[in-house]
Every structure is written in structure tokens, then in C-alpha cells.
Design a protein around this motif. Structure first.
Motif, PDB file in Angstrom:
ATOM      1  N   LYS A  32       0.833  -1.362   0.138  1.00  0.00           N
ATOM      2  CA  LYS A  32       0.068   0.041   0.281  1.00  0.00           C
ATOM      3  C   LYS A  32       0.709   1.314   0.096  1.00  0.00           C
ATOM      4  N   ASN A  33       2.093   1.191   0.621  1.00  0.00           N
ATOM      5  CA  ASN A  33       2.888   2.383   0.617  1.00  0.00           C
ATOM      6  C   ASN A  33       3.351   2.650  -0.866  1.00  0.00           C
ATOM      7  N   LYS A  34       3.817   1.549  -1.505  1.00  0.00           N
ATOM      8  CA  LYS A  34       3.986   1.829  -2.960  1.00  0.00           C
ATOM      9  C   LYS A  34       3.106   2.510  -3.891  1.00  0.00           C
ATOM     10  N   VAL A  35       1.852   1.924  -3.474  1.00  0.00           N
ATOM     11  CA  VAL A  35       0.628   2.284  -4.324  1.00  0.00           C
ATOM     12  C   VAL A  35       0.607   3.945  -3.954  1.00  0.00           C
ATOM     13  N   ARG A  36       0.734   4.184  -2.483  1.00  0.00           N
ATOM     14  CA  ARG A  36       0.458   5.673  -2.323  1.00  0.00           C
ATOM     15  C   ARG A  36       1.419   6.475  -3.196  1.00  0.00           C
ATOM     16  N   GLU A  37       2.733   6.250  -3.156  1.00  0.00           N
ATOM     17  CA  GLU A  37       3.742   6.931  -4.141  1.00  0.00           C
ATOM     18  C   GLU A  37       3.450   7.241  -5.376  1.00  0.00           C
ATOM     19  N   VAL A  38       2.858   5.872  -5.949  1.00  0.00           N
ATOM     20  CA  VAL A  38       2.593   5.948  -7.311  1.00  0.00           C
ATOM     21  C   VAL A  38       1.551   6.989  -7.901  1.00  0.00           C
ATOM     22  N   LYS A  39       0.325   6.920  -6.851  1.00  0.00           N
ATOM     23  CA  LYS A  39      -0.735   7.799  -7.052  1.00  0.00           C
ATOM     24  C   LYS A  39      -0.110   9.221  -7.074  1.00  0.00           C
ATOM     25  N   SER A  40       0.664   9.455  -5.803  1.00  0.00           N
ATOM     26  CA  SER A  40       1.118  10.962  -5.591  1.00  0.00           C
ATOM     27  C   SER A  40       1.798  11.368  -6.855  1.00  0.00           C
ATOM     28  N   ILE A  41       2.599  10.849  -7.313  1.00  0.00           N
ATOM     29  CA  ILE A  41       3.725  11.141  -8.596  1.00  0.00           C
ATOM     30  C   ILE A  41       2.844  11.019  -9.892  1.00  0.00           C
ATOM     31  N   LEU A  42       2.618   9.806  -9.944  1.00  0.00           N
ATOM     32  CA  LEU A  42       2.187   9.433 -11.527  1.00  0.00           C
ATOM     33  C   LEU A  42       0.832  10.144 -11.927  1.00  0.00           C
ATOM     34  N   ALA A  43       0.006  10.381 -10.993  1.00  0.00           N
ATOM     35  CA  ALA A  43      -1.584  10.681 -11.309  1.00  0.00           C
ATOM     36  C   ALA A  43      -1.652  12.136 -10.822  1.00  0.00           C
ATOM     37  N   ASP A  44      -0.633  12.778 -10.575  1.00  0.00           N
ATOM     38  CA  ASP A  44      -0.916  13.965  -9.859  1.00  0.00           C
ATOM     39  C   ASP A  44      -1.075  15.079 -11.340  1.00  0.00           C
ATOM     40  N   ASN A  45      -2.441  15.778 -11.078  1.00  0.00           N
ATOM     41  CA  ASN A  45      -2.975  16.498 -12.079  1.00  0.00           C
ATOM     42  C   ASN A  45      -3.152  16.060 -13.184  1.00  0.00           C
ATOM     43  N   LEU A  46      -3.238  14.632 -13.607  1.00  0.00           N
ATOM     44  CA  LEU A  46      -3.636  14.159 -14.927  1.00  0.00           C
ATOM     45  C   LEU A  46      -4.628  13.240 -14.680  1.00  0.00           C
ATOM     46  N   PRO A  47      -5.386  13.030 -15.581  1.00  0.00           N
ATOM     47  CA  PRO A  47      -6.668  12.019 -15.562  1.00  0.00           C
ATOM     48  C   PRO A  47      -6.155  10.732 -15.686  1.00  0.00           C
ATOM     49  N   ILE A  48      -5.414  10.408 -14.783  1.00  0.00           N
ATOM     50  CA  ILE A  48      -5.025   8.819 -14.472  1.00  0.00           C
ATOM     51  C   ILE A  48      -5.512   8.209 -13.370  1.00  0.00           C
ATOM     52  N   GLN A  49      -6.114   7.057 -13.728  1.00  0.00           N
ATOM     53  CA  GLN A  49      -6.650   6.307 -12.351  1.00  0.00           C
ATOM     54  C   GLN A  49      -5.796   5.227 -12.245  1.00  0.00           C
ATOM     55  N   ILE A  50      -5.137   5.018 -10.890  1.00  0.00           N
ATOM     56  CA  ILE A  50      -4.476   3.839 -10.646  1.00  0.00           C
ATOM     57  C   ILE A  50      -5.335   2.919  -9.985  1.00  0.00           C
ATOM     58  N   ILE A  51      -5.288   1.600 -10.455  1.00  0.00           N
ATOM     59  CA  ILE A  51      -6.190   0.623  -9.801  1.00  0.00           C
ATOM     60  C   ILE A  51      -5.261  -0.411  -9.290  1.00  0.00           C
ATOM     61  N   PRO A  52      -5.015  -0.587  -8.029  1.00  0.00           N
ATOM     62  CA  PRO A  52      -4.406  -1.660  -7.538  1.00  0.00           C
ATOM     63  C   PRO A  52      -4.910  -3.038  -7.582  1.00  0.00           C
ATOM     64  N   TYR A  53      -3.956  -3.784  -7.819  1.00  0.00           N
ATOM     65  CA  TYR A  53      -4.412  -5.178  -8.118  1.00  0.00           C
ATOM     66  C   TYR A  53      -3.478  -5.952  -7.067  1.00  0.00           C
ATOM     67  N   GLU A  54      -4.068  -6.330  -5.938  1.00  0.00           N
ATOM     68  CA  GLU A  54      -3.176  -6.986  -5.016  1.00  0.00           C
ATOM     69  C   GLU A  54      -3.040  -8.377  -5.021  1.00  0.00           C
ATOM     70  N   VAL A  55      -1.947  -8.946  -5.431  1.00  0.00           N
ATOM     71  CA  VAL A  55      -1.382 -10.148  -5.408  1.00  0.00           C
ATOM     72  C   VAL A  55      -0.100 -10.278  -5.099  1.00  0.00           C
TER      73      VAL A  55
END
Length: 249
Positions: A16-39
């Protein structure tokens, strides 16, 4: 793709920490939706992060393709077009692509390489070192070595296909690094081995080793860590690629 269209990125991670970092950098002010798939994917044996990332993507694609309930709930497979391209922006590789998709699948692999251990270990096995001995144990493994230098490596791969009947081809791979030293753990922020990794860049630049002013990743605010970390560098390169590919038309 216009900026009114959302780019869906399925990020394969149970961290979940990596997911949070990815969302904060990759999707910042862009119409990008990060959909986590936990496995928890199989841990593939190789010292080459590219090989591991490719193998992880193949395994992830196989799992997602068979998870019809998840696809039906989270995606519309009819919108997922296929294409092949190659990229390594850290090495200025030429990009070619066709048939852009609105749904991507993303894998990340992290390695930490000690100079004293030949520059390739613990490498991609760092996850298991941290799980077994923690940051203090990791620091102790280098006590017999005068050289505490290390390189943090982050590799991202993106695929645009999850149909099992198609041949899996790499779409995008980006790898970036941050140099630093392994120190006695300090700080309460971050996760994993952040408390024992002291980067040479950012606030530590031009400050001598063993100086009390130097900070570990875990002593930095997330915004400061995300300006210099191996993961943030790779994500920023990936973000620039996505902007050019999907949002500059």
C-alpha cells in the motif's frame, strides 16, 4: 487521447505504501486512475531487474486474465486495445508505438545493491532480507565491510494487453537509480529499508559521510523523498512518457 479521457493503470502490488507513492507522483493533476491489483507474485530468480520485471508482468497478465469477476467489476475489456513499443527514457531509447490503449498494466521491481557485495546483491532479493532481518539486520550485514555504499534501483514495466490468447510483448520499461550508503536505521517515515538508506543526493548533497546533518529516506518528508528517490525518478520518466503518448494530442 484527450485530457477528458481517463487513462486506467492497473498497478500490480500488495504494498500500500508503493501504491500511495505511485498515485501521488504518476497521477498528480493528470486524468490517470491507478487501480491496485493486490497479489503476491512469484519471486523470479535473476540478478537482472529487467528479466524479473518481464517475468512478473507475464505472471500478472496470466492471473488477471483468469480473474473474470475482477475484470467485470473494474474494467471493460472491450476498451483495451493492444500495441507494442519500447522505451527506456533513462537511457534515451527511441520510442515507437501504435494503437494507444486506455487501460495499461504496470509492474514495479525494486533492488538494493551493496558495493561491498559485488554491486548486485541483495539486489532483487532485498524484499526478503527486510522481511527476515529488518533495517537493523540489514545494517549489521555490512559491519565487517568498510564500504557501506549502495545503489537503489527501481524498474517499472507497462503492458497494454491482458488477453491470454495474444503473445505477450513488452511495451515500456524504465529503470532509474539513486546512490547512497547503508547506515544505522533512523527515522519513522517511509517503509521497507528507508530507515537505513541515506541517499547522497537532495539534502545530503555536499555533506560528508558520518555527518549528523545527513538524512535517511525515513527522516525526510514524503515530498522530499519523492524528489530524489529511485522510484520517483522512474515514475517521473514514466509520467513524461504517458503525457507525450496519451495527453499531448
Amino acid at each position: 487521447m484527450s485530457t477528458s479521457t481517463t487513462l486506467n493503470i492497473i498497478f500490480i502490488s500488495s504494498n500500500k505504501n508503493k501504491v500511495r507513492e505511485v498515485k501521488s507522483i504518476l497521477a498528480d493533476n493528470l486524468p490517470i486512475q491507478i487501480i491496485p491489483y493486490e497479489v503476491d507474485l512469484l519471486e523470479f530468480q535473476s540478478e537482472d531487474p529487467d528479466d524479473i520485471t518481464r517475468a512478473k508482468c507475464i505472471e500478472a497478465l496470466r492471473i488477471i486474465s483468469s480473474d473474470t469477476n475482477w475484470i467485470a467489476t473494474n474494467l471493460n475489456p472491450k476498451t483495451s486495445h493492444l500495441y507494442s513499443s519500447s522505451l527506456n527514457q533513462c537511457q534515451n531509447t527511441q520510442v515507437t508505438s501504435t494503437n494507444p490503449s486506455t487501460t495499461l498494466i504496470m509492474i514495479e521491481d525494486t533492488a538494493l545493491n551493496f558495493d561491498a557485495w559485488g554491486g548486485s546483491l541483495p539486489g532483487p532479493y532485498i524484499k526478503w532480507f527486510i522481511k527476515s532481518i529488518g533495517p537493523h539486520g540489514l545494517f549489521n550485514t555490512l559491519q565487517a565491510f568498510p564500504d557501506k555504499s549502495a545503489t537503489a534501483v527501481c524498474t517499472f514495466a507497462i503492458y497494454t494487453k491482458f488477453m491470454p490468447e495474444t503473445t505477450i510483448k513488452l511495451s515500456t520499461i524504465i529503470q532509474c537509480m539513486t546512490r547512497g550508503v547503508i547506515v544505522e536505521p533512523r527515522g519513522d517515515n517511509g517503509f521497507g529499508w528507508d530507515p537505513c538508506f541515506e541517499p547522497d543526493s537532495g539534502p545530503n548533497m555536499n555533506i560528508p559521510l558520518n555527518d549528523a546533518r545527513r538524512l535517511t529516506f525515513a527522516q525526510m518528508p514524503s515530498s522530499q523523498k519523492n524528489s530524489i528517490s529511485h522510484r520517483s525518478k522512474a515514475l517521473l520518466n514514466l509520467r513524461n512518457y504517458l503525457i507525450k503518448k496519451y495527453f499531448s494530442k
